[in-house]
Motif scaffolding. Structure first.
Motif, mmCIF file in Angstrom:
data_model
loop_
_atom_site.group_PDB
_atom_site.id
_atom_site.type_symbol
_atom_site.label_atom_id
_atom_site.label_comp_id
_atom_site.label_asym_id
_atom_site.label_seq_id
_atom_site.Cartn_x
_atom_site.Cartn_y
_atom_site.Cartn_z
ATOM 1 N N LEU A 80 0.849 -1.189 0.000
ATOM 2 C CA LEU A 80 0.000 0.000 0.000
ATOM 3 C C LEU A 80 0.883 1.236 0.000
ATOM 4 O O LEU A 80 1.767 1.378 0.849
ATOM 5 C CB LEU A 80 -0.907 0.030 1.232
ATOM 6 N N GLY A 81 0.624 2.121 -0.934
ATOM 7 C CA GLY A 81 1.394 3.355 -1.006
ATOM 8 C C GLY A 81 0.498 4.552 -1.185
ATOM 9 O O GLY A 81 -0.738 4.450 -1.141
ATOM 10 N N GLY A 82 1.123 5.677 -1.417
ATOM 11 C CA GLY A 82 0.390 6.929 -1.584
ATOM 12 C C GLY A 82 -0.627 6.886 -2.710
ATOM 13 O O GLY A 82 -1.715 7.447 -2.595
ATOM 14 N N ASP A 83 -0.282 6.209 -3.814
ATOM 15 C CA ASP A 83 -1.226 6.102 -4.930
ATOM 16 C C ASP A 83 -2.494 5.369 -4.509
ATOM 17 O O ASP A 83 -3.597 5.740 -4.907
ATOM 18 C CB ASP A 83 -0.592 5.372 -6.122
ATOM 19 N N ASP A 84 -2.329 4.306 -3.707
ATOM 20 C CA ASP A 84 -3.497 3.542 -3.237
ATOM 21 C C ASP A 84 -4.385 4.399 -2.346
ATOM 22 O O ASP A 84 -5.619 4.338 -2.439
ATOM 23 C CB ASP A 84 -3.042 2.294 -2.471
ATOM 24 N N LEU A 85 -3.764 5.189 -1.482
ATOM 25 C CA LEU A 85 -4.536 6.055 -0.595
ATOM 26 C C LEU A 85 -5.282 7.118 -1.400
ATOM 27 O O LEU A 85 -6.447 7.417 -1.120
ATOM 28 C CB LEU A 85 -3.637 6.690 0.456
ATOM 29 N N ARG A 86 -4.618 7.675 -2.427
ATOM 30 C CA ARG A 86 -5.285 8.676 -3.272
ATOM 31 C C ARG A 86 -6.443 8.038 -4.048
ATOM 32 O O ARG A 86 -7.517 8.628 -4.160
ATOM 33 C CB ARG A 86 -4.283 9.314 -4.235
ATOM 34 N N GLU A 87 -6.237 6.836 -4.588
ATOM 35 C CA GLU A 87 -7.317 6.155 -5.309
ATOM 36 C C GLU A 87 -8.497 5.868 -4.388
ATOM 37 O O GLU A 87 -9.653 6.017 -4.782
ATOM 38 C CB GLU A 87 -6.814 4.850 -5.927
ATOM 39 N N ALA A 88 -8.205 5.434 -3.174
ATOM 40 C CA ALA A 88 -9.279 5.190 -2.210
ATOM 41 C C ALA A 88 -10.029 6.483 -1.943
ATOM 42 O O ALA A 88 -11.261 6.502 -1.885
ATOM 43 C CB ALA A 88 -8.713 4.609 -0.915
ATOM 44 N N GLY A 89 -9.293 7.566 -1.790
ATOM 45 C CA GLY A 89 -9.917 8.857 -1.533
ATOM 46 C C GLY A 89 -10.857 9.300 -2.632
ATOM 47 O O GLY A 89 -11.859 9.962 -2.377
ATOM 48 N N GLU A 90 -10.557 8.902 -3.879
ATOM 49 C CA GLU A 90 -11.409 9.287 -5.005
ATOM 50 C C GLU A 90 -12.802 8.666 -4.910
ATOM 51 O O GLU A 90 -13.769 9.247 -5.387
ATOM 52 C CB GLU A 90 -10.750 8.888 -6.323
ATOM 53 N N VAL A 91 -12.917 7.499 -4.322
ATOM 54 C CA VAL A 91 -14.219 6.828 -4.256
ATOM 55 C C VAL A 91 -14.948 7.069 -2.937
ATOM 56 O O VAL A 91 -16.108 6.692 -2.794
ATOM 57 C CB VAL A 91 -14.097 5.302 -4.519
ATOM 58 N N LEU A 92 -14.275 7.681 -1.980
ATOM 59 C CA LEU A 92 -14.889 7.930 -0.680
ATOM 60 C C LEU A 92 -15.805 9.142 -0.724
ATOM 61 O O LEU A 92 -15.590 10.079 -1.478
ATOM 62 C CB LEU A 92 -13.819 8.160 0.387
ATOM 63 N N THR A 93 -16.809 9.131 0.130
ATOM 64 C CA THR A 93 -17.694 10.259 0.328
ATOM 65 C C THR A 93 -16.993 11.265 1.235
ATOM 66 O O THR A 93 -16.328 10.871 2.202
ATOM 67 C CB THR A 93 -19.003 9.783 1.008
ATOM 68 N N ALA A 94 -17.140 12.540 0.934
ATOM 69 C CA ALA A 94 -16.532 13.577 1.777
ATOM 70 C C ALA A 94 -17.010 13.409 3.215
ATOM 71 O O ALA A 94 -18.192 13.174 3.463
ATOM 72 C CB ALA A 94 -16.882 14.960 1.247
#
Length: 154
Positions: A80-94
């Protein structure tokens, strides 16, 4: 390739979203139980939050007040790296948070090893969410009930 990798079971990952205020930690003992019973082995665990302004930030496990998380200290395979965290953030609700989990299915290791030894390889995989299964069953049931009632009317 190290022998340890050759003996591993299938590796899965999850990203589980927690709407604002719902990350209570009461599921972590159940996760720990799966580890204790050698059903899974946690390889990597990370937490992320999507702020109301849309920015995504990593949450340190030590910043969460859940005693059970101490058992996963050091579970950092590097998968798990920064890219994975950013991708997860894209699908999360604010306003929500998420846990990202990479784990080995240790229960399936003997089968996976034997299949690899025989030259087999996984060419497709997936997961069906329980919600999708329930919806499919509900749809089947609603189609089945009128057909049955029509039969009874003869």
């Amino acid at each position: 390739m190290p022998d340890e990798l050759l003996e591993m079971g299938p590796i899965d990952y999850l990203c589980v979203e927690f709407p604002d205020g719902s990350l209570k930690g009461d599921a972590f003992p159940l996760l720990l139980d799966l580890v204790d019973r050698h059903i899974i082995r946690v390889l990597d665990i990370a937490f992320v939050r999507k702020n109301l302004d849309g920015t995504v930030t990593a949450i340190e496990g030590r910043d969460l007040d859940f005693a059970e998380l101490g058992a996963f200290h050091g579970a950092a395979s590097g998968m798990l790296g920064g890219d994975d965290l950013r991708e997860a953030g894209e699908v999360l609700t604010a306003g929500s948070a998420a846990v990202l989990l990479v784990y080995e299915n240790t229960w399936a290791a003997p089968l996976a090893v034997k299949l690899r030894q025989n030259g087999a390889q996984l060419v497709a995989g997936g997961r069906i969410p329980v919600q999708a299964l329930i919806a499919a069953l509900d749809e089947t049931e609603s189609a089945f009930v009128p057909a049955v009632s029509q039969l009874g009317g003869r």
